[in-house]
Design an enzyme around this catalytic site. Structure first.
Site, PDB file in Angstrom:
ATOM      1  N   SER A   9      -8.916  99.480  14.760  1.00 23.28           N
ATOM      2  CA  SER A   9      -8.690  99.625  16.087  1.00 23.28           C
ATOM      3  C   SER A   9     -10.278 100.738  16.151  1.00 23.28           C
ATOM      4  CB  SER A   9      -7.444 100.061  16.636  1.00 23.28           C
ATOM      5  OG  SER A   9      -7.674 100.093  17.757  1.00 23.28           O
ATOM      6  N   ASP A  37     -13.357  98.134  17.403  1.00 26.91           N
ATOM      7  CA  ASP A  37     -12.379  96.210  17.715  1.00 26.91           C
ATOM      8  C   ASP A  37     -12.515  95.466  18.810  1.00 26.91           C
ATOM      9  OD1 ASP A  37     -10.080  97.765  18.415  1.00 26.91           O
ATOM     10  OD2 ASP A  37      -9.140  95.721  17.618  1.00 26.91           O
ATOM     11  N   ASP A  89     -11.482  95.527  21.931  1.00 26.82           N
ATOM     12  CA  ASP A  89     -10.215  95.098  22.799  1.00 26.82           C
ATOM     13  C   ASP A  89      -9.503  96.273  23.742  1.00 26.82           C
ATOM     14  OD1 ASP A  89      -8.874  96.794  21.325  1.00 26.82           O
ATOM     15  OD2 ASP A  89      -7.243  95.804  20.717  1.00 26.82           O
TER      16      ASP A  89
END
Length: 615
Positions: A174, A328, A330
């Protein structure tokens, strides 16, 4: 590994390590974990390097490498990369993670075959770790669908569902620094693994000895690993675009993927729906796991500093909004211009409130809402979202532990057809049924649509936020944390949690604590007595939520305390609410709340330091 042979054998290595424990140079837990790597045959290829470190008495490093068996936290297994060690991300721990996922799936399902999807982000070693994971899953007899290029986490979740897979894995850490990487495990729903599956997987990880492994290229030739890419990614982007609620597209903006994969998802979705005025911030577009053009090389869109390079360009080009996705893709952050022409960084709570308000208004307008529909948030996310949701006569489910996997679980438990929006304070947002993890792309789509609509009214996101404060009360939220690394840090985190439970503070600044909701003991205790007032049944987790009141004003404050599940930190979340008599009082109310909270935060950090010093 081509290592020179060390001068010591396994017995001598263990003697030196035991002595280091006696001398307090190495923790007991590190010694116990290291003992396996010293003596067991599956670690033979790592032993020369390990023996050399022991011979060199590099015990600080060895403690970092072995103080724990890296656990499955709120975001899977994540941590520092190193050549070896049970507490770090390396070739062995990645292989063990994939093995644990496959072995547990086969045991749970009773099947010897199945399907898996694997993706990776642009971090250092991510492609190599993804190939190892694929080789292990294929070695277990599963057919593996492998993204050829770096992709976002929500695309992996989508692929699991789209391809009918039984499990999935995403190689990412992340927003962590360049030194880190990780392994996220997914179940057939497309959501991250939940109890009891997470413990079942980690049990298999602990028991791993010889791990089945096939050659990646051979497995591709034999069809055991099937390469996927743009075809699946295109379907994903189409699914995100279907969440659009507006045709307004007049907006000048700047998007940065912070050297991650967001250009392939967020930016392409915005282009697909014709937000032509949103451009890329090219200095941070190259996929690069060192994050060279991000301040401090920390690509976390929750940090104000991350936006400074893009702000300089945005001020020159006249951009009205800046969007940033983490590596990433998200999570999604936003900066927007205020009335003075300066860029203001919105918090995850503020973005979540704006997006919830946006979608609820749109759904009311097109008569697609019923009282059975629901919005989901975690216990450390702003109460403003609950107020907005109730006003729309829609259910709010807001008693979830931290971790987007619980939002995904709730979606399926309550019925995806009635799901409106899910959010958590750390910039995580989801709508639609196409995946089961947070997605920067759908959040960016809605943020741009809302900003473009408000622009036609001569307003900004900040203006709309102020309107929500007048309607529902002023809400100020934030987070501070204490970093505690390694085995010593882990002990400090446990010590602080014990102190907050057993001898909690009575007062901080102008605020007096009145009660605490303990999600581990499942009870609410009155303060300052710290005696049980009532009990509850769920959710259960290592979280405390304190209630506090100001003696001088009608201000209510909550303080959430929890150890991070992904970083070596203990986190503190504060939530302040104050009524606003009218729009003219808002500025004064904001200033008063901010002053009280600043004093409260300082008292909190002082209490933490004093507690650690007196141990």
């Amino acid at each position: 590994m081509n290592q020179p042979s060390p001068a010591i054998n396994s017995e001598q290595a263990l003697d030196l390590a035991r002595n280091a424990v006696t001398e307090k140079q190495l923790s007991e837990s590190a010694f116990e974990n290291m003992k396996r790597w010293v003596t067991e045959p599956q670690y033979a290829s790592y032993q020369p390097a390990l023996f050399q470190l022991i011979e060199d008495k590099a015990f600080d490093k060895l403690d970092t490498y072995f103080w724990e068996v890296i656990p499955f936290g709120t975001g899977g297994r994540r941590g520092l990369m190193s050549e070896l060690g049970s507490a770090t991300i390396n070739e062995r721990t990645i292989a063990e993670s994939a093995h644990g996922l496959a072995a547990y799936y086969k045991k749970f399902s009773g099947q010897e075959t199945g399907k898996a999807a694997i993706a990776h982000d642009s971090r250092i070693n991510s492609p190599e770790f993804a190939r190892i994971a694929a080789s292990v899953l294929a070695g277990h007899g599963l057919t593996v669908y492998f993204f050829e290029t770096a992709r976002s986490t929500p695309e992996l979740s989508f692929a699991v569902r789209h391809l009918g897979c039984d499990v999935g894995a995403m190689i990412t850490a992340s927003h962590n620094p360049p030194s880190d990487n990780g392994f996220k495990a997914y179940w057939s729903t497309g959501g991250q693994v939940l109890p009891p599956h997470d413990q079942g997987i980690i049990d298999e990880v602990y028991q791993a000895t010889d791990i089945p492994l096939v050659d990646f290229d051979t497995a591709v030739q034999e069809g055991k690993i099937q390469l996927i890419d743009e075809e699946v990614a295109g379907e994903y982007r189409k699914s995100v675009a279907e969440q659009s609620h507006s045709s307004h597209r007049e907006l000048k903006g700047l998007f940065t993927p912070l050297h991650g994969v967001g250009e392939t998802s967020v930016f392409q979705v915005l282009q697909h729906v014709e937000f032509r005025g949103v451009e890329r911030f090219t200095p941070q577009c190259e996929q690069n796991g060192n994050f060279p053009n991000v301040p401090d090389q920390l690509p976390n869109p929750e940090r104000d500093e991350v936006y400074q390079p893009a702000i300089e360009q945005a001020l020159q080009t006249g951009a009205e909004i800046i969007l940033a996705s983490d590596p990433d893709a998200d999570r999604m952050g936003v900066c927007v211009k205020n009335d003075a022409g300066e860029f203001v960084h919105l918090t995850g709570n503020q973005i979540g409130a704006l997006l919830a308000d946006y979608v609820l208004k749109k759904r009311i307008e097109n008569s697609s809402l019923t009282p059975e529909h629901f919005v989901v948030e975690t216990i450390v996310t702003t109460p403003l979202i609950a107020a907005i949701t109730r006003k729309a006569n829609v259910r709010i489910i807001n008693n979830l532990l931290v971790g987007f996997k619980y939002i995904a679980e709730t979606m399926d438990a309550e019925g995806p057809d009635k799901f409106v929006f899910g959010t958590e304070e750390s910039l995580g947002y989801l709508a639609g049924k196409y995946c089961r993890d947070k997605d920067a792309a759908v959040a960016a789509l809605w943020a741009c649509e809302l900003a473009a609509e408000l622009k036609t009214e001569g307003k900004t996101l900040l203006n709309r936020l102020d309107e929500l404060y007048v309607e529902h009360g002023y809400h100020l939220e934030g987070q501070v944390s204490k970093t505690c690394k390694g085995s010593q840090g882990n002990a400090q985190i446990k010590q602080l949690m014990k102190a907050f439970r057993g001898t909690p503070p009575q007062k901080m600044g102008q605020l007096t604590f009145t009660s605490v909701q303990d999600y581990q003991d499942l009870e609410i205790r009155s303060l300052p007595e710290n005696t049980t007032a009532e009990t509850f049944s769920k959710p259960k987790g290592n979280v405390l939520m304190f209630e506090a009141r100001s003696e001088d004003s009608p201000l209510t404050v909550q303080l959430g305390v929890r150890p991070s599940g992904t970083e070596p930190k203990i986190k503190f979340y504060y939530f302040a609410q104050a009524e606003v008599a009218d729009a003219g009082q808002l500025t004064e109310t904001k200033a008063a709340v901010l002053s009280t909270i600043d004093e409260f935060k300082q008292a909190l950090m002082d209490w933490i330091d004093q507690t650690l010093q007196t141990s």
